[in-house]
Write an enzyme that holds these catalytic residues in place. Structure first.
Site, PDB file in Angstrom:
ATOM      1  NE  ARG A 110       0.327   1.545   4.459  1.00 23.16           N
ATOM      2  CZ  ARG A 110       1.121   2.447   5.011  1.00 23.16           C
ATOM      3  NH1 ARG A 110       1.749   3.343   4.263  1.00 23.16           N
ATOM      4  NH2 ARG A 110       1.349   2.443   6.302  1.00 23.16           N
ATOM      5  CB  THR A 142       5.807   6.679  10.563  1.00 22.37           C
ATOM      6  OG1 THR A 142       4.414   6.459  10.312  1.00 22.37           O
ATOM      7  CG2 THR A 142       6.029   7.023  12.010  1.00 22.37           C
ATOM      8  NE  ARG A 155       2.726  -2.499  11.264  1.00 26.01           N
ATOM      9  CZ  ARG A 155       2.219  -1.454  10.635  1.00 26.01           C
ATOM     10  NH1 ARG A 155       1.061  -1.560  10.003  1.00 26.01           N
ATOM     11  NH2 ARG A 155       2.840  -0.293  10.614  1.00 26.01           N
ATOM     12  CD  GLU A 163      -0.064   1.436  12.733  1.00 24.69           C
ATOM     13  OE1 GLU A 163       0.953   2.100  12.939  1.00 24.69           O
ATOM     14  OE2 GLU A 163      -0.991   1.805  11.998  1.00 24.69           O
ATOM     15  NE  ARG A 218      -2.346   5.458   4.302  1.00 25.62           N
ATOM     16  CZ  ARG A 218      -2.077   5.017   5.526  1.00 25.62           C
ATOM     17  NH1 ARG A 218      -2.377   3.785   5.866  1.00 25.62           N
ATOM     18  NH2 ARG A 218      -1.497   5.805   6.403  1.00 25.62           N
ATOM     19  CB  CYS A 232       1.278   9.144  10.017  1.00 25.31           C
ATOM     20  SG  CYS A 232       2.348   8.427  11.279  1.00 25.31           S
ATOM     21  CD  GLU A 254      -2.550   7.328   9.476  1.00 26.70           C
ATOM     22  OE1 GLU A 254      -1.372   7.583   9.199  1.00 26.70           O
ATOM     23  OE2 GLU A 254      -2.902   6.312  10.119  1.00 26.70           O
ATOM     24  NE  ARG A 307       1.824  -2.100   6.844  1.00 24.71           N
ATOM     25  CZ  ARG A 307       1.803  -3.351   7.308  1.00 24.71           C
ATOM     26  NH1 ARG A 307       2.915  -3.953   7.694  1.00 24.71           N
ATOM     27  NH2 ARG A 307       0.675  -4.013   7.386  1.00 24.71           N
TER      28      ARG A 307
END
Length: 250
Positions: free
Chosen positions: A7, A160, A197, A202, A110, A158, A106, A167
Site C-alpha cells: 500500500r 512515519t 505485526r 497495526e 490509501r 503521519c 488517515e 508498506r
C-alpha cells in the site's frame, strides 16, 4: 506465504490533511475520487462504496473481506481524524478484489494492491499501474497532483509515512520463531530492516504463529529497494524458522 499486500498513501495538493481538513474539503475529495475512480478501466475497474448510508449487507461483506476501515482508533480520534464520521469516507475495490482505495481515512487516499499467495512482483506491478491511473484520473478531473515534496517525498498525515509512503507486506507462518520467542523475533526483524505485526493490522495484536512482515523504512529508499528488503527479510526469516523448528522439535 499466505498473502501479499502493498500500500501507499497519497494526498491531493491543495486539500487539508486529515487532522485539519474541513468538512467541505473532505466531501470535495470524495466527489473527486468517486468520479476519478469511475473512469478506471481493465482489471482496475470497480465500484466505490461510500460509508455514509451504506447498506448493511454491503457493509458486512466488506467487513468479511477485511476491507472496511472502522472508526474508534484512539490515535486517529485524538488527532482529529474522525471528525464528521462517516461523512466523506468510502472504499473502492476492483472486481477481483485485488486493487483497493480507502478514501479519507488517515490519508485522503490509501492505494492498496493485494492478493493471495506470494507473487510480490505481480502485486507491485498492479500497484504501480494503479497509482499512475488514479493520479492521471485525478489530474484530468481537477488539474491537481498528489502532494509531493522534493525533500520529504509524498506528504502524509503521519510522519512515519513520509517518503514513499509504501508498506509492502506478506503474511507468513513462523512457528519456529514463535517458539523461540516474539521478543527475539522482533530483535531479528530490526536487524533485517523489517517490522513484524500481528495479522490483524497495526493495533490488532498477535494471534497464533502467522505474522505480517513488512519493510520498516519509507523515507530515503526507492520503492523497488524497499520491496526487495522485505523479500530478502522474509526469505531469511523463513530459512531460520525451518532451523528453529528442528531445534524445538516442531
Amino acid at each position: 506465504v499466505h498473502s501479499t499486500r502493498i500500500r501507499v498513501g497519497r494526498n491531493i495538493d491543495g486539500f487539508g490533511l486529515s487532522p485539519g481538513i474541513t468538512k467541505q474539503q473532505r466531501i470535495d475529495i470524495e466527489k473527486l475520487m468517486s468520479s476519478a475512480l469511475s473512469k478506471l478501466t481493465g482489471d482496475l475497474a470497480g465500484t466505490y462504496y461510500p460509508l455514509t448510508g451504506m447498506d448493511e449487507a454491503v457493509r458486512q461483506k466488506l467487513v468479511d473481506d477485511h476491507f472496511l476501515f472502522m472508526s474508534g482508533d484512539r490515535n486517529l480520534a485524538v488527532a482529529g481524524m474522525e471528525r464528521d464520521w462517516p461523512e466523506g469516507r468510502g472504499i473502492f475495490h476492483n472486481d477481483a478484489k485485488t486493487f483497493l482505495l480507502w478514501v479519507n481515512e488517515e490519508d485522503q487516499t490509501r492505494i492498496i494492491s493485494m492478493q493471495q499467495g506470494g507473487d510480490v512482483k505481480g502485486v507491485f506491478e498492479r500497484l504501480s499501474r494503479g497509482i499512475k491511473a488514479v493520479g492521471d484520473s485525478v489530474k484530468a478531473e481537477s488539474g491537481k497532483e498528489f502532494a509531493l515534496d522534493p525533500r520529504y517525498g509524498y506528504i502524509h498525515s503521519c510522519p512515519t509515512n513520509l517518503g514513499t509512503g509504501m508498506r509492502a507486506s506478506v503474511h507468513v507462518d513462523l512457528p519456529g520463531w514463535t517458539k523461540e520467542g516474539v521478543d527475539k523475533l522482533k530483535a531479528r526483524c530490526e536487524e533485517l530492516a523489517v517490522q513484524p505485526r500481528g495479522t490483524r493490522g497495526e493495533s490488532g495484536g498477535q494471534t497464533g504463529h502467522t505474522y505480517d512482515i513488512s519493510n520498516k523504512h519509507r523515507l530515503g529508499y526507492s520503492e523497488v529497494q524497499l520491496v526487495q528488503v522485505m523479500i530478502d527479510g522474509v526469505n531469511t526469516l523463513y530459512k531460520e524458522d525451518v532451523e528453529l523448528q528442528k531445534k524445538h522439535g516442531l
